[in-house]
Each structure stands twice: as structure tokens, then as C-alpha cells.
Design an enzyme around this catalytic site. Structure first.
Site, PDB file in Angstrom:
ATOM      1  N   HIS A   1      40.195 -74.476 -65.996  1.00  0.00           N
ATOM      2  CA  HIS A   1      41.220 -74.976 -66.917  1.00  0.00           C
ATOM      3  C   HIS A   1      41.604 -76.370 -66.431  1.00  0.00           C
ATOM      4  O   HIS A   1      41.427 -76.680 -65.252  1.00  0.00           O
ATOM      5  CB  HIS A   1      42.485 -74.110 -66.854  1.00  0.00           C
ATOM      6  CG  HIS A   1      42.332 -72.735 -67.404  1.00  0.00           C
ATOM      7  ND1 HIS A   1      42.227 -72.475 -68.752  1.00  0.00           N
ATOM      8  CD2 HIS A   1      42.275 -71.532 -66.790  1.00  0.00           C
ATOM      9  CE1 HIS A   1      42.119 -71.166 -68.948  1.00  0.00           C
ATOM     10  NE2 HIS A   1      42.125 -70.565 -67.770  1.00  0.00           N
TER      11      HIS A   1
ATOM     12  N   HIS B   1      32.820 -68.231 -66.951  1.00  0.00           N
ATOM     13  CA  HIS B   1      33.329 -68.699 -68.250  1.00  0.00           C
ATOM     14  C   HIS B   1      33.062 -70.200 -68.312  1.00  0.00           C
ATOM     15  O   HIS B   1      33.814 -70.983 -67.735  1.00  0.00           O
ATOM     16  CB  HIS B   1      34.836 -68.442 -68.355  1.00  0.00           C
ATOM     17  CG  HIS B   1      35.218 -67.000 -68.231  1.00  0.00           C
ATOM     18  ND1 HIS B   1      35.429 -66.190 -69.323  1.00  0.00           N
ATOM     19  CD2 HIS B   1      35.417 -66.216 -67.139  1.00  0.00           C
ATOM     20  CE1 HIS B   1      35.749 -64.969 -68.911  1.00  0.00           C
ATOM     21  NE2 HIS B   1      35.751 -64.956 -67.584  1.00  0.00           N
TER      22      HIS B   1
ATOM     23  N   ASP C   1      33.990 -65.038 -61.544  1.00  0.00           N
ATOM     24  CA  ASP C   1      34.937 -65.186 -62.651  1.00  0.00           C
ATOM     25  C   ASP C   1      35.342 -66.661 -62.753  1.00  0.00           C
ATOM     26  O   ASP C   1      36.510 -66.981 -62.994  1.00  0.00           O
ATOM     27  CB  ASP C   1      36.158 -64.271 -62.475  1.00  0.00           C
ATOM     28  CG  ASP C   1      36.961 -64.118 -63.760  1.00  0.00           C
ATOM     29  OD1 ASP C   1      36.536 -64.646 -64.813  1.00  0.00           O
ATOM     30  OD2 ASP C   1      38.023 -63.485 -63.710  1.00  0.00           O
TER      31      ASP C   1
ATOM     32  N   HIS D   1      36.854 -55.610 -68.248  1.00  0.00           N
ATOM     33  CA  HIS D   1      38.084 -56.171 -67.681  1.00  0.00           C
ATOM     34  C   HIS D   1      39.164 -55.113 -67.877  1.00  0.00           C
ATOM     35  O   HIS D   1      39.525 -54.808 -69.007  1.00  0.00           O
ATOM     36  CB  HIS D   1      38.446 -57.468 -68.416  1.00  0.00           C
ATOM     37  CG  HIS D   1      39.689 -58.122 -67.912  1.00  0.00           C
ATOM     38  ND1 HIS D   1      39.760 -59.459 -67.598  1.00  0.00           N
ATOM     39  CD2 HIS D   1      40.936 -57.630 -67.667  1.00  0.00           C
ATOM     40  CE1 HIS D   1      40.977 -59.763 -67.176  1.00  0.00           C
ATOM     41  NE2 HIS D   1      41.726 -58.667 -67.206  1.00  0.00           N
TER      42      HIS D   1
ATOM     43  N   ARG E   1      33.025 -71.937 -71.047  1.00  0.00           N
ATOM     44  CA  ARG E   1      33.944 -72.485 -72.058  1.00  0.00           C
ATOM     45  C   ARG E   1      33.275 -73.107 -73.286  1.00  0.00           C
ATOM     46  O   ARG E   1      33.960 -73.688 -74.120  1.00  0.00           O
ATOM     47  CB  ARG E   1      34.869 -73.542 -71.447  1.00  0.00           C
ATOM     48  CG  ARG E   1      35.634 -73.112 -70.213  1.00  0.00           C
ATOM     49  CD  ARG E   1      36.542 -71.960 -70.508  1.00  0.00           C
ATOM     50  NE  ARG E   1      37.510 -71.705 -69.447  1.00  0.00           N
ATOM     51  CZ  ARG E   1      38.168 -70.556 -69.330  1.00  0.00           C
ATOM     52  NH1 ARG E   1      37.954 -69.565 -70.193  1.00  0.00           N
ATOM     53  NH2 ARG E   1      39.035 -70.385 -68.368  1.00  0.00           N
TER      54      ARG E   1
ATOM     55  N   ASN F   1      34.377 -64.896 -74.329  1.00  0.00           N
ATOM     56  CA  ASN F   1      35.660 -65.361 -74.883  1.00  0.00           C
ATOM     57  C   ASN F   1      35.690 -66.876 -75.048  1.00  0.00           C
ATOM     58  O   ASN F   1      36.541 -67.571 -74.513  1.00  0.00           O
ATOM     59  CB  ASN F   1      36.832 -64.877 -74.021  1.00  0.00           C
ATOM     60  CG  ASN F   1      36.709 -65.282 -72.576  1.00  0.00           C
ATOM     61  OD1 ASN F   1      35.615 -65.357 -72.028  1.00  0.00           O
ATOM     62  ND2 ASN F   1      37.831 -65.573 -71.953  1.00  0.00           N
TER      63      ASN F   1
END
Ligand code: ZN
Length: 455
Positions: free
Chosen positions: A325, A73, A321, A189, A75, A105
Site C-alpha cells: 500500500h 497481492h 502475503d 483467509h 494489485r 482481490n
């Protein structure tokens, strides 16, 4: 111009041997076995290579195919306060990862053809290693599947009950349509939202509005994972779909995954992540929410079962994965702290630690992190050290201890769950399409990788 990688020990397709790799432009043109391999020059007379060749001395190193990470991810777009394609692909290069598949996502979500194209433009502009992007399934975009170019996209990503935005496909009828209509691999998922919501309500009643992170694996429980994975496997069997279960986290789910034959991948496969293979619930005490991720890191017994499944073939791929953050977003407990951790820069060296601990062989690690992702998604000309293939390579040095410190972290979020850890293996150099994109601790940020071609 040619590049010659000599003096190293090559690990490829179940074999370990001393050898020399000759690269012309982007591709591997010769693999010569033996430590004194002589390299033919362009006119085919036997010389030790011409003075125009650039020679990379790999003495003391193992030479592996570049890592293919099937689950990241990065982002971008929309969440670039956490990470972006530039920073995270630098982290990839520094970790020996030469290809990644990014998840949908982001903001906006990659659930339309337009948002998918925008991501490919961002990759072409900013990615320092090779890239591709999963297309996200929703309750109502299934009709777009047939317009996807199977040569450009690895597969469909399906969130069967997770906390990831509103890309949650929960209608049985939609699930049936997705499994019956996708010709591409469906990476899922699996966590049952109804069970999670029930567990969360119970935990809040007992422990207050924001239960401590130690309760995370009770809320995102084994049962939530098992029920969802069971349904995915049932649907895949019913429609003969290609199912790849993302980040398996429990011993119990492994009962649902077939053991493949020696040569062929089964039509139902599973990924384990570095985090679930490395950490267990005892680590919450020292690591806190840094290791909070979905699905949750579970018991020592679960971790041991996942590690065992690396060897017997029920786990086909190791991914990360990689989900950065900001640390400020990791404050609080089960309800407040976000889930996910950065891992791509240290995934290879962390898994090499499992090799040192006798959990898997070096050859098997290369299967799980290089060959199998290429086989599973039918990546063209990558994932193996073969003549004619793209020269994606990583040189790793054993017995070369170093400590993971903040200043080494390439990821934008600036922290890692591996901080303070002493690694024994070091990524010395990463070549992407024959180009050194990482060496001597530095990423060549002027280099741009290529879109992956599939099938
Ligand atoms: Zn993920």
C-alpha cells in the site's frame, strides 16, 4: 548453450553438499556432487566443460531452489497506484523468489473466467518471474469451478470473513457448496467478521472513531481467527476437501492443524507468513501501522508457537502475503489505516535470520519455501534441484552484512517494514528458467517468466 553453476553449496531435499549444477537451455541436466565435479561435455567425453559454457562462480554461496511464494497481492489490474506486476515481480526476482501465486482481490476481482484470462495476459506481458493466479470464490460463482483448468490454476481463494472488498463468502450454504465441489486446493483467509465487527464497535466506544493500532490484535482477535479456522477445518473434514489455511496468526489455531506424517502432506495444511513469524505486538510501538495486517500480528507467545510449528510440520508453507500500500494509505489507526505490507523482496533473507537464530534449519527452510509449495499445489518441474527440472535457483551468501535502505526497494510503494534493518545474508543471484534475472543488485527487466504448470 550451457550454464554451469560451480563452487557452491547446494541445499536440496534434506541434504547439504558441495556440487556443480549444469543447465542446458531452461533445465537442470546434471547435478554433480563434490567440490571438484567434472562436467561432461555434449559429446560425453570427460572435460571440465567447453569454452562455450557460461560459468557462474558460486564459491561461498548456498544454492537453493528458487523460492515459491504461494500468497501475494500484486494489485494489478485496478490498484496499480500501489503496485503492479512489473514492479512487484522485480522485487520477487531481487529477493530470490522465482514463482508466485497472486490473489484475486484486484479490481475487477478474479472471480470470472474472463478476468482470470486477463491476468494471464498481464503476466505474459509483464512478469519477470514465473506466475499463476488464484481464482476467487464468491457466494455465487461456484458453478464456474469445474470450468477452471487444473493445470493452470493453483487453487480457489476463499475469504471467510475479511475486509477484502466484497469477496466475502459468509453464507453457510455457499461455504458448504464450495467445500463439497472444489477439487482444487482451497486456500482460506479465516477471520470471523461478526466477531471483528463486535470488537470494533466496542473499541470505538472506548477509544473513539479511530482506535490506535495497538488495539488491532484485540479487534481482529484470537477468537475471530480461531472460530473461522475451526469452521473451515470442520467443513474440509466433512467434505474431504483440500484445505490450506492462509496466514495462521495464533497459537490456538495450531491446535486445529494436524501434524503430518514424514513423507505425505496432510489434506489440511497451513501457511505462516514472514510477517507473523518475524514481528509481534511489541513491535507496534516502533513500527505503527506499517505492520498492520489482517489477520493482525499477535503476541510474542503466538509468534513463538508459529516458529515452533515450522519445525514440527504443522506449518507446511512460508508465504509472504506481500500486500503493498502507499504510506499515505497507512495513516491513522485501526479504522482508518489500510492493512497489509510489502515483504517479497526480503522474505528469504528475513527467514535466513531465523536459521541463524536456531529456530529452523536451512534444509527445513528450503522445505517450507520451495519444496512444500511445489508439493502442495502439485507444481510441475519446479521447487526442487533435480535433473530435468526447470533451472529456478537462488544463490545466497552468508556473513555478508548490508542495511536495507529505500534506494534498494523494488516495490512500487517505495517502503518496507525492514527499512533500516541490517541483514547478514544477501541474495547474490537469481536464476529463473536458467536465465539470470537478478545479479549484482540489478534485475533484468527484459526477461519474462513463464506461467506455472500444475498437476
Ligand atoms: Zn493475502
Amino acid at each position: 548453450m550451457r550454464t554451469i553453476v560451480r563452487g557452491g553449496t547446494i541445499v536440496n531435499e534434506g541434504k547439504i553438499f558441495d556440487g556443480t549444477i549444469v543447465i542446458e537451455d531452461e533445465r537442470i541436466t546434471q547435478i554433480i556432487q563434490g567440490s571438484r565435479g567434472r562436467v561432461a561435455d555434449s559429446s560425453h567425453s570427460q572435460t571440465t566443460g567447453s569454452s562455450l559454457d557460461s560459468v557462474i562462480d558460486a564459491t561461498g554461496c548456498f544454492v537453493l531452489p528458487g523460492i515459491i511464494d504461494d500468497h501475494v497481492h500484486f494489485r494489478e489490474p485496478g490498484l496499480t497506484e500501489k503496485a503492479d506486476i512489473d514492479t512487484e515481480s522485480r522485487a520477487a526476482a531481487a529477493g530470490g523468489v522465482t514463482t508466485y501465486f497472486d490473489m484475486p482481490n484486484t479490481v475487477p476481482q478474479t472471480t470470472t473466467l474472463e478476468t482470470l484470462e486477463e491476468k494471464f495476459l498481464l503476466g505474459a506481458e509483464k512478469s519477470h518471474v514465473n506466475y499463476s493466479f488464484f481464482f476467487g470464490a464468491t457466494n455465487d460463482n461456484i458453478s464456474l469451478f469445474e470450468q477452471l483448468d487444473p493445470c493452470r490454476v493453483p487453487g480457489i481463494k476463499l475469504f471467510m470473513g475479511s475486509s477484502t472488498g466484497n469477496m466475502l463468502v459468509d453464507r453457510r450454504e455457499s461455504l458448504e457448496r464450495i467445500f463439497s465441489s472444489s477439487k482444487l486446493p482451497i486456500m482460506v483467509h479465516c477471520e470471523d467478521t461478526t466477531i471483528i465487527n463486535r470488537n470494533m464497535a466496542e473499541a470505538k466506544e472506548k477509544f473513539g472513531a479511530d482506535p490506535k493500532v495497538t488495539h488491532h490484535p484485540e479487534i481482529r482477535s484470537e477468537e475471530a481467527c480461531y472460530e473461522s479456522t475451526r469452521l473451515a477445518v470442520e467443513l474440509a473434514r466433512k467434505y474431504d476437501a483440500r484445505l490450506h489455511v492462509a496466514h495462521l496468526s495464533t497459537a490456538k489455531e495450531l491446535e486445529l492443524i494436524p501434524t503430518p506424517g514424514t513423507q505425505h502432506l496432510a489434506s489440511i495444511t497451513a501457511e505462516a507468513t514472514v510477517s507473523h513469524l518475524y514481528f509481534c505486538d511489541r513491535d507496534y510501538a516502533s513500527m505503527g501501522t506499517r505492520i498492520k495486517c489482517n489477520p493482525a500480528i499477535k503476541t510474542e507467545r503466538d509468534r513463538e508457537a508459529l516458529q515452533k510449528a515450522l519445525a514440527d510440520g504443522r506449518i507446511t508453507v512460508i508465504g509472504t502475503d506481500h500486500a503493498p500500500h502507499l504510506l499515505s494509505q497507512k495513516e491513522g489507526g485501526c479504522a482508518k489505516a489500510v492493512s497489509g505490507m510489502p515483504m517479497i523482496q526480503f522474505s528469504l533473507v528475513t527467514m535466513l535470520e531465523l536459521v541463524d537464530n536456531g529456530i529452523l534449519s536451512l534444509e527445513r527452510l528450503v522445505e517450507l519455501m520451495c519444496h512444500n509449495p511445489a508439493r502442495l499445489f502439485e507444481v510441475r518441474h519446479r521447487g526442487f534441484i533435480r535433473e530435468g527440472y526447470q533451472a529456478d535457483l537462488v544463490l545466497v551468501r552468508p556473513n555478508s552484512a548490508w542495511v536495507c535502505t529505500k534506494n534498494l526497494i523494488q516495490s512500487k510503494c517505495g517502503w518496507s517494514p525492514m527499512e533500516g534493518h541490517m541483514f547478514l545474508w544477501r541474495v547474490e543471484r537469481t536464476l529463473c528458467n536458467g536465465h539470470t534475472v537478478y545479479a549484482n543488485g540489478k534485475v533484468d527487466a527484459g526477461y519474462i517468466g513463464q506461467p506455472v504448470v500444475f498437476r
